[in-house]
Design a protein around this motif. Structure first.
Motif, PDB file in Angstrom:
ATOM      1  N   GLY A 187      -7.069  -5.281 -15.384  1.00 38.64           N
ATOM      2  CA  GLY A 187      -8.336  -5.701 -14.810  1.00 38.64           C
ATOM      3  C   GLY A 187      -9.375  -6.029 -15.855  1.00 38.64           C
ATOM      4  N   ASP A 188     -10.466  -6.672 -15.418  1.00 38.11           N
ATOM      5  CA  ASP A 188     -11.496  -7.143 -16.341  1.00 38.11           C
ATOM      6  C   ASP A 188     -12.612  -6.155 -16.565  1.00 38.11           C
ATOM      7  OD1 ASP A 188     -14.165  -8.391 -14.613  1.00 38.11           O
ATOM      8  OD2 ASP A 188     -12.352  -7.860 -13.521  1.00 38.11           O
ATOM      9  N   LEU A 190     -14.224  -2.618 -17.627  1.00 42.45           N
ATOM     10  CA  LEU A 190     -14.016  -1.352 -18.331  1.00 42.45           C
ATOM     11  C   LEU A 190     -14.293  -0.172 -17.409  1.00 42.45           C
ATOM     12  CD1 LEU A 190     -15.514  -1.716 -21.932  1.00 42.45           C
ATOM     13  CD2 LEU A 190     -13.188  -1.029 -21.328  1.00 42.45           C
ATOM     14  N   HIS A 191     -15.313  -0.311 -16.578  1.00 39.57           N
ATOM     15  CA  HIS A 191     -15.703   0.804 -15.720  1.00 39.57           C
ATOM     16  C   HIS A 191     -14.748   0.967 -14.547  1.00 39.57           C
ATOM     17  CE1 HIS A 191     -18.213   3.658 -13.607  1.00 39.57           C
ATOM     18  NE2 HIS A 191     -18.276   2.858 -12.556  1.00 39.57           N
ATOM     19  N   ALA A 192     -14.612  -0.083 -13.737  1.00 43.75           N
ATOM     20  CA  ALA A 192     -13.810   0.029 -12.517  1.00 43.75           C
ATOM     21  C   ALA A 192     -12.320   0.086 -12.810  1.00 43.75           C
ATOM     22  CB  ALA A 192     -14.119  -1.131 -11.580  1.00 43.75           C
ATOM     23  N   ASP A 193     -11.844  -0.781 -13.692  1.00 44.29           N
ATOM     24  CA  ASP A 193     -10.398  -0.916 -13.900  1.00 44.29           C
ATOM     25  C   ASP A 193      -9.847   0.032 -14.954  1.00 44.29           C
ATOM     26  OD1 ASP A 193      -9.868  -3.084 -12.007  1.00 44.29           O
ATOM     27  OD2 ASP A 193     -11.129  -4.277 -13.321  1.00 44.29           O
ATOM     28  N   VAL A 205      -4.543  -2.088 -18.777  1.00 44.63           N
ATOM     29  CA  VAL A 205      -4.756  -3.243 -19.641  1.00 44.63           C
ATOM     30  C   VAL A 205      -6.143  -3.788 -19.333  1.00 44.63           C
ATOM     31  CG1 VAL A 205      -4.039  -5.593 -20.216  1.00 44.63           C
ATOM     32  CG2 VAL A 205      -2.312  -3.850 -19.743  1.00 44.63           C
ATOM     33  N   TRP A 206      -6.930  -3.972 -20.386  1.00 44.48           N
ATOM     34  CA  TRP A 206      -8.277  -4.534 -20.232  1.00 44.48           C
ATOM     35  C   TRP A 206      -8.232  -6.018 -20.551  1.00 44.48           C
ATOM     36  CZ3 TRP A 206     -12.772  -3.985 -24.212  1.00 44.48           C
ATOM     37  CH2 TRP A 206     -13.942  -4.536 -23.675  1.00 44.48           C
TER      38      TRP A 206
END
Length: 241
Positions: A187-188, A190-193, A205-206
Protein backbone atom coordinates in the motif's frame (compact mmCIF):
# COMPACT_ATOMS: atom_id res chain seq x y z
CA UNK A 1 13.86 -0.46 -4.14
CA UNK A 2 14.91 -0.52 -0.50
CA UNK A 3 14.84 -3.66 1.61
CA UNK A 4 14.52 -3.06 5.35
CA UNK A 5 13.42 -6.57 6.36
CA UNK A 6 13.60 -9.65 4.19
CA UNK A 7 10.12 -10.96 3.27
CA UNK A 8 9.74 -14.68 3.75
CA UNK A 9 7.21 -17.49 3.56
CA UNK A 10 4.64 -15.38 1.72
CA UNK A 11 1.46 -17.25 0.81
CA UNK A 12 -0.92 -14.37 0.14
CA UNK A 13 -0.65 -10.74 -0.97
CA UNK A 14 -3.17 -8.04 -0.13
CA UNK A 15 -3.28 -4.77 -2.03
CA UNK A 16 -4.61 -1.42 -1.03
CA UNK A 17 -6.63 -0.07 -3.98
CA UNK A 18 -6.87 3.74 -4.02
CA UNK A 19 -3.56 5.42 -4.90
CA UNK A 20 -1.80 2.06 -4.99
CA UNK A 21 -3.22 0.40 -8.11
CA UNK A 22 -4.34 3.70 -9.69
CA UNK A 23 -4.35 7.43 -9.04
CA UNK A 24 -7.59 7.88 -7.16
CA UNK A 25 -7.79 11.67 -7.02
CA UNK A 26 -9.27 12.35 -10.49
CA UNK A 27 -12.04 9.79 -9.96
CA UNK A 28 -13.00 11.12 -6.54
CA UNK A 29 -12.99 14.69 -7.85
CA UNK A 30 -15.25 13.72 -10.76
CA UNK A 31 -17.64 11.82 -8.48
CA UNK A 32 -17.84 14.78 -6.09
CA UNK A 33 -18.56 17.15 -8.99
CA UNK A 34 -21.25 14.87 -10.40
CA UNK A 35 -22.88 14.60 -6.98
CA UNK A 36 -22.99 18.39 -6.58
CA UNK A 37 -24.57 18.73 -10.03
CA UNK A 38 -27.16 16.10 -9.10
CA UNK A 39 -28.03 17.85 -5.85
CA UNK A 40 -28.30 21.26 -7.53
CA UNK A 41 -30.54 19.81 -10.24
CA UNK A 42 -32.84 17.70 -8.05
CA UNK A 43 -32.83 19.77 -4.84
CA UNK A 44 -32.70 23.50 -5.73
CA UNK A 45 -32.36 24.58 -2.10
CA UNK A 46 -28.89 23.03 -2.22
CA UNK A 47 -27.73 25.47 -4.94
CA UNK A 48 -25.74 27.68 -2.52
CA UNK A 49 -23.86 24.66 -1.15
CA UNK A 50 -20.66 23.41 -2.71
CA UNK A 51 -18.41 20.47 -1.85
CA UNK A 52 -16.80 22.27 1.10
CA UNK A 53 -20.22 22.88 2.67
CA UNK A 54 -21.07 19.19 2.52
CA UNK A 55 -17.67 18.36 4.00
CA UNK A 56 -18.45 20.66 6.92
CA UNK A 57 -21.69 18.73 7.49
CA UNK A 58 -19.73 15.48 7.42
CA UNK A 59 -17.23 16.73 10.00
CA UNK A 60 -20.10 17.77 12.25
CA UNK A 61 -21.62 14.29 12.02
CA UNK A 62 -18.27 12.61 12.67
CA UNK A 63 -17.84 14.64 15.82
CA UNK A 64 -21.25 13.42 16.97
CA UNK A 65 -20.63 9.81 15.92
CA UNK A 66 -16.90 8.98 15.49
CA UNK A 67 -17.68 5.40 14.41
CA UNK A 68 -19.02 6.78 11.12
CA UNK A 69 -15.40 7.45 10.17
CA UNK A 70 -14.97 3.69 9.73
CA UNK A 71 -17.68 3.43 7.05
CA UNK A 72 -17.28 5.81 4.13
CA UNK A 73 -20.55 4.76 2.52
CA UNK A 74 -22.60 5.17 5.70
CA UNK A 75 -20.92 8.50 6.41
CA UNK A 76 -21.77 9.87 2.97
CA UNK A 77 -25.37 8.66 3.22
CA UNK A 78 -25.79 10.23 6.66
CA UNK A 79 -24.20 13.48 5.45
CA UNK A 80 -26.56 13.76 2.50
CA UNK A 81 -29.64 12.98 4.56
CA UNK A 82 -28.69 15.37 7.36
CA UNK A 83 -27.76 18.15 4.93
CA UNK A 84 -30.96 17.90 2.92
CA UNK A 85 -33.01 17.97 6.10
CA UNK A 86 -31.12 21.07 7.26
CA UNK A 87 -31.94 22.69 3.91
CA UNK A 88 -35.63 22.28 4.72
CA UNK A 89 -36.59 19.10 2.91
CA UNK A 90 -38.93 16.66 4.65
CA UNK A 91 -37.61 13.50 6.26
CA UNK A 92 -38.94 11.42 3.36
CA UNK A 93 -37.44 13.78 0.75
CA UNK A 94 -34.11 13.86 2.57
CA UNK A 95 -33.98 10.08 2.78
CA UNK A 96 -34.88 9.66 -0.89
CA UNK A 97 -32.37 12.28 -1.95
CA UNK A 98 -29.62 10.79 0.18
CA UNK A 99 -29.98 7.36 -1.38
CA UNK A 100 -30.21 8.79 -4.90
CA UNK A 101 -27.19 11.02 -4.28
CA UNK A 102 -25.19 8.11 -2.91
CA UNK A 103 -26.06 6.04 -6.00
CA UNK A 104 -24.90 8.91 -8.22
CA UNK A 105 -21.61 9.24 -6.35
CA UNK A 106 -20.92 5.51 -6.28
CA UNK A 107 -21.56 5.16 -10.00
CA UNK A 108 -19.05 7.88 -10.95
CA UNK A 109 -16.62 6.87 -8.21
CA UNK A 110 -16.08 3.49 -9.92
CA UNK A 111 -16.49 4.66 -13.52
CA UNK A 112 -12.97 3.79 -14.74
CA UNK A 113 -10.71 0.83 -15.49
CA UNK A 114 -7.43 -0.10 -13.85
CA UNK A 115 -4.65 -0.01 -16.44
CA UNK A 116 -3.99 -3.14 -18.48
CA UNK A 117 -0.39 -3.13 -17.25
CA UNK A 118 -1.40 -3.31 -13.60
CA UNK A 119 -4.02 -5.99 -14.28
CA UNK A 120 -1.41 -8.05 -16.14
CA UNK A 121 1.03 -7.69 -13.25
CA UNK A 122 -1.61 -8.90 -10.82
CA UNK A 123 -2.40 -11.88 -13.05
CA UNK A 124 1.27 -12.86 -12.98
CA UNK A 125 1.38 -12.64 -9.19
CA UNK A 126 -1.86 -14.61 -8.96
CA UNK A 127 -0.18 -17.61 -10.58
CA UNK A 128 1.92 -18.00 -7.46
CA UNK A 129 0.13 -16.19 -4.62
CA UNK A 130 -3.42 -15.76 -3.40
CA UNK A 131 -4.43 -12.16 -4.04
CA UNK A 132 -6.99 -10.01 -2.24
CA UNK A 133 -7.76 -6.32 -1.72
CA UNK A 134 -7.92 -4.45 1.58
CA UNK A 135 -9.16 -0.89 1.18
CA UNK A 136 -10.50 1.89 3.38
CA UNK A 137 -12.56 3.15 0.44
CA UNK A 138 -15.72 1.97 -1.27
CA UNK A 139 -14.70 1.50 -4.90
CA UNK A 140 -16.43 -1.36 -6.73
CA UNK A 141 -13.49 -3.60 -7.67
CA UNK A 142 -15.63 -5.60 -10.08
CA UNK A 143 -16.47 -2.53 -12.18
CA UNK A 144 -12.90 -1.26 -12.35
CA UNK A 145 -11.54 -4.53 -13.74
CA UNK A 146 -10.21 -6.35 -10.68
CA UNK A 147 -12.88 -9.01 -10.32
CA UNK A 148 -10.79 -11.68 -12.03
CA UNK A 149 -7.61 -11.13 -10.05
CA UNK A 150 -8.76 -10.85 -6.42
CA UNK A 151 -10.46 -13.62 -4.47
CA UNK A 152 -12.25 -10.92 -2.48
CA UNK A 153 -11.91 -7.30 -1.39
CA UNK A 154 -12.49 -6.12 2.18
CA UNK A 155 -13.98 -2.73 3.05
CA UNK A 156 -14.55 -1.20 6.50
CA UNK A 157 -18.00 -0.75 7.95
CA UNK A 158 -20.62 -2.66 9.94
CA UNK A 159 -18.29 -2.99 12.91
CA UNK A 160 -15.12 -3.55 10.86
CA UNK A 161 -12.69 -0.68 11.44
CA UNK A 162 -10.48 1.05 8.89
CA UNK A 163 -6.77 0.46 8.53
CA UNK A 164 -4.53 0.87 10.52
CA UNK A 165 -6.84 -1.10 12.79
CA UNK A 166 -6.18 -4.84 12.77
CA UNK A 167 -9.73 -5.78 11.79
CA UNK A 168 -9.42 -6.25 8.03
CA UNK A 169 -6.00 -7.91 8.21
CA UNK A 170 -7.31 -10.45 10.72
CA UNK A 171 -10.51 -11.00 8.75
CA UNK A 172 -8.51 -11.46 5.53
CA UNK A 173 -6.25 -14.10 7.02
CA UNK A 174 -9.19 -15.90 8.61
CA UNK A 175 -10.90 -16.10 5.20
CA UNK A 176 -7.67 -17.18 3.50
CA UNK A 177 -6.92 -19.70 6.28
CA UNK A 178 -3.41 -18.24 6.58
CA UNK A 179 -1.38 -17.09 9.57
CA UNK A 180 -1.04 -13.31 9.72
CA UNK A 181 2.70 -13.59 9.19
CA UNK A 182 2.23 -15.18 5.76
CA UNK A 183 0.28 -12.22 4.34
CA UNK A 184 2.22 -9.47 2.54
CA UNK A 185 0.31 -6.19 2.33
CA UNK A 186 1.13 -3.60 -0.35
CA UNK A 187 0.00 0.00 0.00
CA UNK A 188 0.89 3.67 -0.41
CA UNK A 189 0.18 4.89 3.13
CA UNK A 190 2.80 4.62 5.86
CA UNK A 191 0.09 5.08 8.46
CA UNK A 192 -2.80 2.98 7.17
CA UNK A 193 -0.93 0.32 5.20
CA UNK A 194 2.54 -0.12 6.67
CA UNK A 195 1.64 0.61 10.28
CA UNK A 196 -1.60 -1.33 10.05
CA UNK A 197 -0.01 -4.40 8.52
CA UNK A 198 2.95 -4.45 10.88
CA UNK A 199 0.83 -4.00 14.01
CA UNK A 200 -1.41 -6.84 12.84
CA UNK A 201 1.61 -9.12 12.42
CA UNK A 202 1.68 -9.09 8.61
CA UNK A 203 4.56 -8.29 6.27
CA UNK A 204 4.39 -5.06 4.30
CA UNK A 205 5.51 -3.24 1.18
CA UNK A 206 5.42 0.56 1.04
CA UNK A 207 4.66 1.93 -2.43
CA UNK A 208 6.46 5.27 -2.28
CA UNK A 209 6.92 7.03 -5.65
CA UNK A 210 9.86 8.92 -4.13
CA UNK A 211 11.70 5.77 -3.10
CA UNK A 212 15.43 6.13 -3.62
CA UNK A 213 15.07 9.89 -4.20
CA UNK A 214 13.41 11.36 -1.15
CA UNK A 215 14.95 11.53 2.28
CA UNK A 216 11.70 10.47 3.90
CA UNK A 217 12.07 7.21 5.75
CA UNK A 218 9.55 5.32 7.85
CA UNK A 219 9.82 5.30 11.60
CA UNK A 220 12.38 2.75 12.72
CA UNK A 221 9.74 1.05 14.82
CA UNK A 222 7.37 0.53 11.88
CA UNK A 223 9.62 -0.35 8.98
CA UNK A 224 8.06 -1.92 5.90
CA UNK A 225 9.80 -5.00 4.66
CA UNK A 226 10.26 -3.33 1.27
CA UNK A 227 9.98 0.19 -0.15
CA UNK A 228 9.33 0.46 -3.88
CA UNK A 229 8.66 3.32 -6.30
CA UNK A 230 6.47 1.26 -8.67
CA UNK A 231 4.77 -2.11 -8.48
CA UNK A 232 6.87 -3.75 -11.20
CA UNK A 233 9.75 -4.85 -8.90
CA UNK A 234 7.31 -7.18 -7.09
CA UNK A 235 7.37 -9.54 -10.05
CA UNK A 236 11.14 -9.80 -10.17
CA UNK A 237 11.43 -10.13 -6.42
CA UNK A 238 8.59 -12.52 -5.66
CA UNK A 239 8.14 -14.55 -8.83
CA UNK A 240 11.67 -15.70 -9.55
CA UNK A 241 13.29 -18.70 -7.98
Amino acid sequence: MRCYLRPQDIQGISFDLDDTLYDNQPYIAKAEAELIQFLHREFPRALPWQTQDWRAIKLELLQQNPQLAHDTTAARLATLQYGLARLGYSAAEAQRGAHAGLACFRFHRSDFQVSAEIVALLHHLRQRFRLIGITNGNVDHQRIGLGDVFEFVLHPGQGVQMKPARDMFELACARLHLPLGQLLHVGDSLHADVRGARLAGCQSVWLNPGAGRSGIAPSSGLLPHLEIATLEPLLALLCTE
